[in-house]
Write a protein that holds these residues in place. Structure first.
Motif, PDB file in Angstrom:
ATOM      1  N   ASN A   1       0.785  -1.235  -0.066  1.00  0.00           N
ATOM      2  CA  ASN A   1      -0.060   0.022  -0.158  1.00  0.00           C
ATOM      3  C   ASN A   1       0.932   1.155   0.060  1.00  0.00           C
ATOM      4  OD1 ASN A   1      -1.914   1.993   0.036  1.00  0.00           O
ATOM      5  ND2 ASN A   1      -3.007   0.852   2.021  1.00  0.00           N
ATOM      6  N   LYS A   2       1.114   1.648  -1.267  1.00  0.00           N
ATOM      7  CA  LYS A   2       2.277   2.824  -1.357  1.00  0.00           C
ATOM      8  C   LYS A   2       1.477   3.982  -1.350  1.00  0.00           C
ATOM      9  CE  LYS A   2       5.593   0.132  -1.408  1.00  0.00           C
ATOM     10  NZ  LYS A   2       6.226  -0.201   0.006  1.00  0.00           N
ATOM     11  N   LYS A   3       0.186   4.095  -1.329  1.00  0.00           N
ATOM     12  CA  LYS A   3      -0.606   5.350  -1.375  1.00  0.00           C
ATOM     13  C   LYS A   3      -1.128   5.708  -0.198  1.00  0.00           C
ATOM     14  CE  LYS A   3      -1.751   5.152  -6.105  1.00  0.00           C
ATOM     15  NZ  LYS A   3      -2.656   5.287  -7.362  1.00  0.00           N
ATOM     16  N   ILE A   4      -0.491   5.128   0.938  1.00  0.00           N
ATOM     17  CA  ILE A   4      -0.907   5.113   2.402  1.00  0.00           C
ATOM     18  C   ILE A   4      -0.953   6.813   2.939  1.00  0.00           C
ATOM     19  CG2 ILE A   4       0.995   4.439   3.379  1.00  0.00           C
ATOM     20  CD1 ILE A   4      -2.460   3.470   4.698  1.00  0.00           C
ATOM     21  N   ASN A   5      -1.893   7.085   3.832  1.00  0.00           N
ATOM     22  CA  ASN A   5      -1.714   8.522   4.251  1.00  0.00           C
ATOM     23  C   ASN A   5      -1.860   8.131   5.831  1.00  0.00           C
ATOM     24  OD1 ASN A   5      -1.772  11.231   5.004  1.00  0.00           O
ATOM     25  ND2 ASN A   5      -3.559  11.558   3.850  1.00  0.00           N
ATOM     26  N   LEU A   6      -0.704   8.114   6.318  1.00  0.00           N
ATOM     27  CA  LEU A   6      -0.679   7.543   7.983  1.00  0.00           C
ATOM     28  C   LEU A   6       0.632   8.174   8.515  1.00  0.00           C
ATOM     29  CD1 LEU A   6      -1.070   5.519  10.142  1.00  0.00           C
ATOM     30  CD2 LEU A   6       0.752   4.012   8.937  1.00  0.00           C
ATOM     31  N   LYS A   7       0.234   8.763   9.753  1.00  0.00           N
ATOM     32  CA  LYS A   7       1.034   9.241  10.666  1.00  0.00           C
ATOM     33  C   LYS A   7       1.051   8.122  11.933  1.00  0.00           C
ATOM     34  CE  LYS A   7       3.739  13.124  11.897  1.00  0.00           C
ATOM     35  NZ  LYS A   7       3.799  14.518  11.945  1.00  0.00           N
ATOM     36  N   PHE A   8       2.004   7.871  12.280  1.00  0.00           N
ATOM     37  CA  PHE A   8       1.978   7.019  13.631  1.00  0.00           C
ATOM     38  C   PHE A   8       2.941   7.546  14.405  1.00  0.00           C
ATOM     39  CE2 PHE A   8       3.119   2.243  14.659  1.00  0.00           C
ATOM     40  CZ  PHE A   8       2.377   2.264  15.834  1.00  0.00           C
ATOM     41  N   LEU A   9       2.570   7.710  15.801  1.00  0.00           N
ATOM     42  CA  LEU A   9       3.143   8.142  16.648  1.00  0.00           C
ATOM     43  C   LEU A   9       3.420   7.374  18.072  1.00  0.00           C
ATOM     44  CD1 LEU A   9       2.137  12.129  17.031  1.00  0.00           C
ATOM     45  CD2 LEU A   9       3.876  11.285  15.601  1.00  0.00           C
ATOM     46  N   ALA A  10       4.267   7.412  18.748  1.00  0.00           N
ATOM     47  CA  ALA A  10       4.523   6.498  20.081  1.00  0.00           C
ATOM     48  C   ALA A  10       4.627   7.343  21.345  1.00  0.00           C
ATOM     49  CB  ALA A  10       5.370   5.437  19.830  1.00  0.00           C
ATOM     50  N   GLN A  11       3.965   6.944  22.187  1.00  0.00           N
ATOM     51  CA  GLN A  11       4.469   7.818  23.536  1.00  0.00           C
ATOM     52  C   GLN A  11       5.567   6.703  24.102  1.00  0.00           C
ATOM     53  OE1 GLN A  11       3.938   6.118  26.942  1.00  0.00           O
ATOM     54  NE2 GLN A  11       4.665   7.944  27.895  1.00  0.00           N
ATOM     55  N   HIS A  12       6.481   7.613  24.809  1.00  0.00           N
ATOM     56  CA  HIS A  12       7.512   6.788  25.374  1.00  0.00           C
ATOM     57  C   HIS A  12       8.343   7.869  26.410  1.00  0.00           C
ATOM     58  CE1 HIS A  12      11.024   8.325  22.928  1.00  0.00           C
ATOM     59  NE2 HIS A  12       9.997   8.682  22.045  1.00  0.00           N
ATOM     60  N   ASP A  13       9.066   7.171  27.423  1.00  0.00           N
ATOM     61  CA  ASP A  13       9.808   8.052  28.077  1.00  0.00           C
ATOM     62  C   ASP A  13       9.086   9.208  28.825  1.00  0.00           C
ATOM     63  OD1 ASP A  13      11.989   6.398  27.877  1.00  0.00           O
ATOM     64  OD2 ASP A  13      12.339   7.285  25.932  1.00  0.00           O
ATOM     65  N   TYR A  14       9.373  10.470  28.505  1.00  0.00           N
ATOM     66  CA  TYR A  14       8.771  11.695  29.193  1.00  0.00           C
ATOM     67  C   TYR A  14       7.985  12.307  28.160  1.00  0.00           C
ATOM     68  CZ  TYR A  14      12.883  13.520  26.887  1.00  0.00           C
ATOM     69  OH  TYR A  14      13.818  14.030  25.820  1.00  0.00           O
ATOM     70  N   PHE A  15       7.881  11.695  26.904  1.00  0.00           N
ATOM     71  CA  PHE A  15       6.951  12.386  25.914  1.00  0.00           C
ATOM     72  C   PHE A  15       5.651  11.734  26.103  1.00  0.00           C
ATOM     73  CE2 PHE A  15      11.094  11.799  23.919  1.00  0.00           C
ATOM     74  CZ  PHE A  15      11.573  13.054  23.427  1.00  0.00           C
ATOM     75  N   GLY A  16       4.722  12.879  26.245  1.00  0.00           N
ATOM     76  CA  GLY A  16       3.223  12.420  26.328  1.00  0.00           C
ATOM     77  C   GLY A  16       2.720  12.038  27.562  1.00  0.00           C
ATOM     78  N   TRP A  17       1.754  10.975  27.868  1.00  0.00           N
ATOM     79  CA  TRP A  17       1.448  10.389  29.204  1.00  0.00           C
ATOM     80  C   TRP A  17       0.852   9.201  28.796  1.00  0.00           C
ATOM     81  CZ3 TRP A  17      -1.851  14.241  27.139  1.00  0.00           C
ATOM     82  CH2 TRP A  17      -3.173  13.806  26.764  1.00  0.00           C
ATOM     83  N   LYS A  18       1.291   8.276  29.985  1.00  0.00           N
ATOM     84  CA  LYS A  18       0.785   6.911  29.393  1.00  0.00           C
ATOM     85  C   LYS A  18      -0.740   6.755  29.522  1.00  0.00           C
ATOM     86  CE  LYS A  18       4.875   5.139  31.559  1.00  0.00           C
ATOM     87  NZ  LYS A  18       5.610   4.026  31.976  1.00  0.00           N
ATOM     88  N   PHE A  19      -1.304   5.931  28.801  1.00  0.00           N
ATOM     89  CA  PHE A  19      -2.761   5.358  28.782  1.00  0.00           C
ATOM     90  C   PHE A  19      -2.858   3.933  28.499  1.00  0.00           C
ATOM     91  CE2 PHE A  19      -0.465   5.982  24.463  1.00  0.00           C
ATOM     92  CZ  PHE A  19      -1.267   5.008  23.985  1.00  0.00           C
ATOM     93  N   HIS A  20      -4.109   3.694  28.660  1.00  0.00           N
ATOM     94  CA  HIS A  20      -4.711   2.404  28.809  1.00  0.00           C
ATOM     95  C   HIS A  20      -5.687   2.013  27.830  1.00  0.00           C
ATOM     96  CE1 HIS A  20      -5.374  -1.742  30.576  1.00  0.00           C
ATOM     97  NE2 HIS A  20      -6.897  -1.024  30.619  1.00  0.00           N
ATOM     98  N   ASP A  21      -6.699   2.873  27.484  1.00  0.00           N
ATOM     99  CA  ASP A  21      -7.857   2.707  26.839  1.00  0.00           C
ATOM    100  C   ASP A  21      -7.603   2.683  25.376  1.00  0.00           C
ATOM    101  OD1 ASP A  21      -9.637   2.188  29.042  1.00  0.00           O
ATOM    102  OD2 ASP A  21      -9.772   4.259  29.194  1.00  0.00           O
ATOM    103  N   ARG A  22      -8.381   1.990  24.725  1.00  0.00           N
ATOM    104  CA  ARG A  22      -8.302   1.632  23.166  1.00  0.00           C
ATOM    105  C   ARG A  22      -9.466   2.277  22.508  1.00  0.00           C
ATOM    106  NH1 ARG A  22      -6.641  -2.074  27.061  1.00  0.00           N
ATOM    107  NH2 ARG A  22      -4.773  -2.935  26.471  1.00  0.00           N
ATOM    108  N   PHE A  23      -9.149   3.088  21.245  1.00  0.00           N
ATOM    109  CA  PHE A  23     -10.452   3.813  20.449  1.00  0.00           C
ATOM    110  C   PHE A  23      -9.997   3.726  19.233  1.00  0.00           C
ATOM    111  CE2 PHE A  23     -10.174   5.835  24.953  1.00  0.00           C
ATOM    112  CZ  PHE A  23     -11.644   5.621  25.270  1.00  0.00           C
ATOM    113  N   LEU A  24     -11.109   3.765  18.406  1.00  0.00           N
ATOM    114  CA  LEU A  24     -11.211   4.095  17.234  1.00  0.00           C
ATOM    115  C   LEU A  24     -12.164   4.937  16.879  1.00  0.00           C
ATOM    116  CD1 LEU A  24     -10.930   2.918  14.229  1.00  0.00           C
ATOM    117  CD2 LEU A  24     -12.918   1.588  14.389  1.00  0.00           C
ATOM    118  N   ILE A  25     -11.697   6.244  16.309  1.00  0.00           N
ATOM    119  CA  ILE A  25     -12.268   7.430  16.238  1.00  0.00           C
ATOM    120  C   ILE A  25     -12.383   8.041  14.679  1.00  0.00           C
ATOM    121  CG2 ILE A  25     -11.824  10.125  16.788  1.00  0.00           C
ATOM    122  CD1 ILE A  25     -10.022   9.112  18.986  1.00  0.00           C
TER     123      ILE A  25
END
Length: 171
Positions: free
Chosen positions: A83-107
């Protein structure tokens, strides 16, 4: 997964789809969002420590090593995709970036900003859907969930948290 894939295919007049799951990986994204046929924007957030723990990968936080392993492993998986026409940005929380979370959502974010987003609580991580008992339910306070997603997104939207950014990284 068929319920999620069907919901994704049925949505018209949406600006983007967001997937928020602390155990999210490239495989999970391909198993769910890649079923959207029109090429709309996808934004996804995972958590390095939880995802690495689930995959028995090292999560050593010194000098962001855990994140670098997570990024490398997921980029390798995406590179195998056709899929080379994908429009995706994927970020990851880690260390001191952002906050930890538990729930899962599709928005599902509508193009018309006067309309409410449609949000589903997945009840379990995407990689566990269909394997264990869980409930997928429509959220009654969708704007609050989207606002929380947006707040975390702003904290993570930098090079130190970006796993992939397509099509930008495909060039």
């Amino acid at each position: 997964l068929n319920f999620i894939r069907t919901k994704i295919k049925q949505h018209s007049h949406i600006k983007e789809i967001c997937l928020w799951d602390p155990y999210l990986s490239a495989y999970d994204i391909m198993d769910t969002l890649y079923y959207e046929p029109t090429g709309i924007k996808f934004r996804c957030i995972s958590s390095v420590s939880k995802a690495n723990n689930a995959n028995n990968a090292p999560s050593n936080s010194s000098s962001n090593r855990g994140f670098e392993i997570f990024r490398h492993n997921n980029q390798s998986i995406f590179k195998k995709s056709n899929n080379k026409k994908i429009n995706l940005k994927f970020l990851a929380q880690h260390d001191y970036f952002g906050w930890k979370f538990h729930d899962r959502f599709l928005i599902f974010v509508p193009s018309d900003t006067t309309k409410l987003p449609e949000v589903y609580s997945l009840g379990t991580s995407v990689n566990q859907i269909g394997m264990h008992h869980h409930i997928i339910q429509k959220v009654t306070n969708p704007r609050e969930i989207l606002n929380n997603f947006e707040e975390l997104w702003k904290q993570l939207d930098n090079d130190e948290c970006c796993v992939v950014d397509y099509p930008k990284m495909l060039g």
